[in-house]
Design an enzyme around this catalytic site. Sequence first.
Site, PDB file in Angstrom:
ATOM      1  N   HIS A  62       0.815  -1.213   0.000  1.00 19.62           N
ATOM      2  CA  HIS A  62       0.000   0.000   0.000  1.00 19.62           C
ATOM      3  C   HIS A  62       0.847   1.260   0.000  1.00 19.62           C
ATOM      4  CE1 HIS A  62      -2.918  -2.716   2.461  1.00 19.62           C
ATOM      5  NE2 HIS A  62      -3.046  -2.942   1.167  1.00 19.62           N
ATOM      6  N   LYS A  72       6.295   6.478   7.318  1.00 19.33           N
ATOM      7  CA  LYS A  72       5.801   5.585   8.366  1.00 19.33           C
ATOM      8  C   LYS A  72       6.951   5.133   9.254  1.00 19.33           C
ATOM      9  CE  LYS A  72       2.065   3.688   5.522  1.00 19.33           C
ATOM     10  NZ  LYS A  72       1.536   2.481   4.870  1.00 19.33           N
ATOM     11  N   TYR A 132       1.969   1.651  13.831  1.00 20.46           N
ATOM     12  CA  TYR A 132       2.814   2.536  13.034  1.00 20.46           C
ATOM     13  C   TYR A 132       2.307   3.966  13.020  1.00 20.46           C
ATOM     14  CZ  TYR A 132      -0.506   1.180   9.314  1.00 20.46           C
ATOM     15  OH  TYR A 132      -1.637   0.908   8.573  1.00 20.46           O
ATOM     16  N   ASP A 170      -6.510  -6.362  -1.678  1.00 22.73           N
ATOM     17  CA  ASP A 170      -5.126  -6.772  -1.936  1.00 22.73           C
ATOM     18  C   ASP A 170      -5.044  -7.858  -3.006  1.00 22.73           C
ATOM     19  OD1 ASP A 170      -4.196  -4.906  -0.161  1.00 22.73           O
ATOM     20  OD2 ASP A 170      -3.847  -6.326   1.468  1.00 22.73           O
TER      21      ASP A 170
END
Length: 189
Positions: A62, A72, A132, A170
């Site tokens: 992603h 991130k 995250y 996905d």
Amino acid sequence: MKVEKTALPGVYRITPVRHGDNRGFFAETYAKNKLAALGLEADFVQDNHSVSVDAPTLRGLHFQAPPRAQAKLVRCGRGALFDVAVDIRKGSPTYGQWVGEDLTAENGVQLWIPPGFAHGFVTRQPNTEIIYKCSDDYAPETEGALIWDDPAIGIDWGLGGAVPCLSAKDEAAPGFEGFDSPFNWERSV
């Protein structure tokens, strides 16, 4: 805090120092000033926490496109996962290459992923938690994905023939061939 370069410029392996005793441990998992002194700067605005009940569960690859691209800082809160970053910056000398790190609750290792990289992970244990920080809010109108098992990228997820649990999104993600990345590599002066 130990900060190490990975094979992809801009992606770093970070291992916070743990101070332990008979009660457990304490670790400083993020210190803006310490990371900025090392050249790792991001204005984190959102924390995400995801639990994957089954293993292997695979999420990714992603990204969010500019102007809502995200840096991130990824860690494992419980269990174990294999975390991956793929360089999707057009013109980069490492375009289409990937790096992966084993992140576990025990090792405390984190992965710093700047904008311009697709991100994904696969869990190694049931009930694995990934936590995250993101440098921009979730913006679904800018999100993108690449198929996790594209041979053009060639990620070795370490599945040993196991079939991962995937979301419908996905499973339907496009491949790398013909991908028109919204990111451009800027050579450092």
